[in-house]
Scaffold this motif. Structure first.
Motif, PDB file in Angstrom:
ATOM      1  N   TRP A 105       0.560  -0.788   0.267  1.00 19.08           N
ATOM      2  CA  TRP A 105      -0.383  -0.108   0.110  1.00 19.08           C
ATOM      3  C   TRP A 105       1.253   1.445  -0.300  1.00 19.08           C
ATOM      4  CZ3 TRP A 105       0.140   3.015   5.298  1.00 19.08           C
ATOM      5  CH2 TRP A 105       0.480   1.772   5.320  1.00 19.08           C
ATOM      6  N   CYS A 106       0.797   2.785  -0.999  1.00 15.35           N
ATOM      7  CA  CYS A 106       1.093   3.291  -1.262  1.00 15.35           C
ATOM      8  C   CYS A 106       0.156   4.442  -0.268  1.00 15.35           C
ATOM      9  CB  CYS A 106       1.929   3.827  -2.422  1.00 15.35           C
ATOM     10  SG  CYS A 106       0.433   3.347  -3.706  1.00 15.35           S
ATOM     11  N   MET A 107      -0.844   4.618  -0.336  1.00 17.25           N
ATOM     12  CA  MET A 107      -1.107   5.413   0.241  1.00 17.25           C
ATOM     13  C   MET A 107      -1.793   5.181   1.793  1.00 17.25           C
ATOM     14  SD  MET A 107      -3.001   7.345  -3.036  1.00 17.25           S
ATOM     15  CE  MET A 107      -3.627   5.411  -3.570  1.00 17.25           C
ATOM     16  N   VAL A 108      -2.097   6.866   2.200  1.00 16.17           N
ATOM     17  CA  VAL A 108      -3.227   6.401   3.179  1.00 16.17           C
ATOM     18  C   VAL A 108      -4.384   7.909   3.307  1.00 16.17           C
ATOM     19  CG1 VAL A 108      -3.558   6.493   5.958  1.00 16.17           C
ATOM     20  CG2 VAL A 108      -1.745   5.738   5.102  1.00 16.17           C
TER      21      VAL A 108
ATOM     22  N   VAL B 249       2.718   7.123   1.465  1.00 19.23           N
ATOM     23  CA  VAL B 249       3.377   6.592   2.144  1.00 19.23           C
ATOM     24  C   VAL B 249       4.646   6.559   1.712  1.00 19.23           C
ATOM     25  CG1 VAL B 249       3.739   4.130   3.519  1.00 19.23           C
ATOM     26  CG2 VAL B 249       1.483   5.426   3.199  1.00 19.23           C
ATOM     27  N   LYS B 250       5.578   6.908   2.429  1.00 17.24           N
ATOM     28  CA  LYS B 250       7.198   6.612   2.277  1.00 17.24           C
ATOM     29  C   LYS B 250       7.745   5.084   2.311  1.00 17.24           C
ATOM     30  CE  LYS B 250       8.993  10.055   2.270  1.00 17.24           C
ATOM     31  NZ  LYS B 250       8.367  11.139   0.779  1.00 17.24           N
TER      32      LYS B 250
ATOM     33  N   ASP C 229       4.880  12.574 -12.239  1.00 17.42           N
ATOM     34  CA  ASP C 229       5.493  12.556 -13.381  1.00 17.42           C
ATOM     35  C   ASP C 229       5.200  10.582 -13.830  1.00 17.42           C
ATOM     36  OD1 ASP C 229       5.604  15.027 -14.660  1.00 17.42           O
ATOM     37  OD2 ASP C 229       7.618  14.853 -14.506  1.00 17.42           O
ATOM     38  N   SER C 230       5.871  10.037 -12.140  1.00 15.82           N
ATOM     39  CA  SER C 230       5.343   8.953 -12.436  1.00 15.82           C
ATOM     40  C   SER C 230       4.396   8.170 -11.945  1.00 15.82           C
ATOM     41  CB  SER C 230       6.229   8.223 -11.007  1.00 15.82           C
ATOM     42  OG  SER C 230       6.069   8.825 -10.110  1.00 15.82           O
ATOM     43  N   GLU C 231       2.762   8.918 -12.291  1.00 18.34           N
ATOM     44  CA  GLU C 231       1.239   9.038 -11.976  1.00 18.34           C
ATOM     45  C   GLU C 231       1.416   7.819 -10.737  1.00 18.34           C
ATOM     46  OE1 GLU C 231      -0.445   7.286 -15.158  1.00 18.34           O
ATOM     47  OE2 GLU C 231       0.117   8.764 -16.387  1.00 18.34           O
ATOM     48  N   TYR C 232       2.305   8.919  -9.319  1.00 18.28           N
ATOM     49  CA  TYR C 232       2.087   7.602  -8.596  1.00 18.28           C
ATOM     50  C   TYR C 232       0.967   7.699  -7.918  1.00 18.28           C
ATOM     51  CZ  TYR C 232       3.601   6.567  -3.118  1.00 18.28           C
ATOM     52  OH  TYR C 232       3.859   5.932  -2.228  1.00 18.28           O
TER      53      TYR C 232
ATOM     54  N   VAL D 297      10.489  14.993   3.499  1.00 11.90           N
ATOM     55  CA  VAL D 297       8.934  15.745   2.679  1.00 11.90           C
ATOM     56  C   VAL D 297       7.925  15.112   2.701  1.00 11.90           C
ATOM     57  CG1 VAL D 297       8.062  16.782   0.615  1.00 11.90           C
ATOM     58  CG2 VAL D 297      10.485  17.387   1.021  1.00 11.90           C
ATOM     59  N   MET D 298       6.480  14.883   2.919  1.00 12.25           N
ATOM     60  CA  MET D 298       5.393  14.435   2.644  1.00 12.25           C
ATOM     61  C   MET D 298       4.402  14.586   2.023  1.00 12.25           C
ATOM     62  SD  MET D 298       3.136  11.962   5.518  1.00 12.25           S
ATOM     63  CE  MET D 298       5.197  12.274   6.384  1.00 12.25           C
ATOM     64  N   ALA D 299       3.764  13.996  -0.005  1.00 20.19           N
ATOM     65  CA  ALA D 299       2.963  15.046  -0.652  1.00 20.19           C
ATOM     66  C   ALA D 299       1.575  14.316  -0.329  1.00 20.19           C
ATOM     67  CB  ALA D 299       3.743  14.327  -2.192  1.00 20.19           C
ATOM     68  N   VAL D 300       0.593  15.099  -0.424  1.00 19.92           N
ATOM     69  CA  VAL D 300      -0.740  15.086  -0.529  1.00 19.92           C
ATOM     70  C   VAL D 300      -1.670  15.148  -1.928  1.00 19.92           C
ATOM     71  CG1 VAL D 300      -1.502  17.613   0.150  1.00 19.92           C
ATOM     72  CG2 VAL D 300      -2.584  15.293   0.717  1.00 19.92           C
ATOM     73  N   ARG D 301      -2.764  14.609  -2.300  1.00 25.70           N
ATOM     74  CA  ARG D 301      -3.815  15.039  -2.883  1.00 25.70           C
ATOM     75  C   ARG D 301      -5.260  15.427  -1.991  1.00 25.70           C
ATOM     76  NH1 ARG D 301      -6.480  11.172  -4.445  1.00 25.70           N
ATOM     77  NH2 ARG D 301      -7.400  11.936  -5.804  1.00 25.70           N
ATOM     78  N   GLY D 302      -5.637  15.805  -3.357  1.00 28.03           N
ATOM     79  CA  GLY D 302      -6.728  15.726  -2.809  1.00 28.03           C
ATOM     80  C   GLY D 302      -8.140  16.154  -1.451  1.00 28.03           C
ATOM     81  N   GLY D 303      -8.736  16.164  -1.187  1.00 31.19           N
ATOM     82  CA  GLY D 303      -9.399  16.566   0.302  1.00 31.19           C
ATOM     83  C   GLY D 303     -10.965  17.104   0.102  1.00 31.19           C
TER      84      GLY D 303
END
Length: 268
Positions: free
Chosen positions: A5-8, A19-20, A49-52, A125-131
């Motif tokens: 899993w790569c996201m929370v 998730v690092k 760019d990597s569409e993480y 760094v910790m990236a985020v999206r949405g909300g």
């Protein structure tokens, strides 16, 4: 902790966090550090760019988004390691610049402090999206309403604040004052948590103030500018925000200190 899993997702805010990775060669290795500009440009660009995780809308969180995952129960690092196993007890960049453009804000996850550092130094760094919560987002828009009855409502958070200042009191006196307050027909006033009172800090308010003077004209910024929160640190200290400089800390002594405070209640 690499189990696929790569996201929370935070169901309270709707924010989705990366998730690092524990793998040194991975794009988002948990020990990698960046200058603020590298964080904004190179790192976020590389994630998108990597569409993480299958997405291309990753960004740096604003300061209060980053604070939203802080755990103020006294653990180190100040975060739930079950969901953020790679979070270090170090400083993490937010996307918010300080007024002095050489500095930027972030959260120091050893304790949860909101502070700023020189942009040229490399940090985590910790990236985020949405909300979906309007009190968060890429560019927070403050939306206060003066109720003309001694209270101010934050239309983003749903919190109602006492507009006028209260006497400087110690912890026991402060809690008693809030519990006995009868204002604008409401009797459910309380001392705000550190996450709640921090929403009054406006990092972009023009001039030297760190708060909206139109709605809170009498905020005390001297000699300390410190306003107490209900959140505690250990047995002797309490958290609070500093309206003189815009940061926060736990340097308030619960036992002997007398500090400013601002009662709050949640609009039902």
């Amino acid at each position: 902790w690499d189990d696929g899993w790569c996201m929370v997702r935070d169901n309270n805010s709707g924010l989705v966090w990366e998730v690092k990775s524990p793998v040194p060669d991975d794009l988002n290795y948990f020990e990698d550090r960046y200058t603020w500009q590298e964080s904004c440009d190179a790192y976020i660009t590389a994630l998108n760019d990597s569409e993480y995780g299958g997405f291309t809308d990753w960004r740096l969180p604003n300061r209060e988004e980053l604070r939203s995952i802080a755990d103020y129960s006294g653990i180190i690092p100040a975060v739930d390691r079950a969901y953020f196993p790679g979070c270090l007890p170090e400083f993490y960049w937010s996307g918010d610049s300080y007024r002095d453009k050489d500095f930027a804000w972030g959260i120091y996850f050893a304790y949860g402090c909101a502070i700023c550092y020189l942009k040229e130094i490399r940090y985590c760094v910790m990236a985020v999206r949405g909300g979906h919560n309007p009190s968060f987002g890429d560019m927070k828009k403050y939306s206060f309403q003066d109720n003309n009855n001694g209270t101010v409502t934050d239309l983003n958070t749903g919190l109602m604040w006492k507009k006028d200042e209260s006497p400087e009191l110690d912890t026991i006196e402060t809690l008693k004052y809030c519990a006995e307050l009868d204002l604008a027909g409401h009797k459910d006033w309380r001392l705000p948590s550190i996450k709640e009172i921090a929403t009054l800090i406006d990092l972009n308010f023009p001039g030297s103030a760190w708060f909206d003077k139109r709605f809170f004209p009498d905020v005390k910024t001297k000699p300390l500018g410190f306003y107490s929160a209900s959140t505690t640190y250990g047995s002797s200290f309490g958290w609070g925000v500093n309206f003189q400089f815009g940061y926060d800390g736990y340097y308030a002594s619960k036992k002997t200190g007398k500090y400013c405070f601002r009662p709050v209640r949640r609009v039902k």
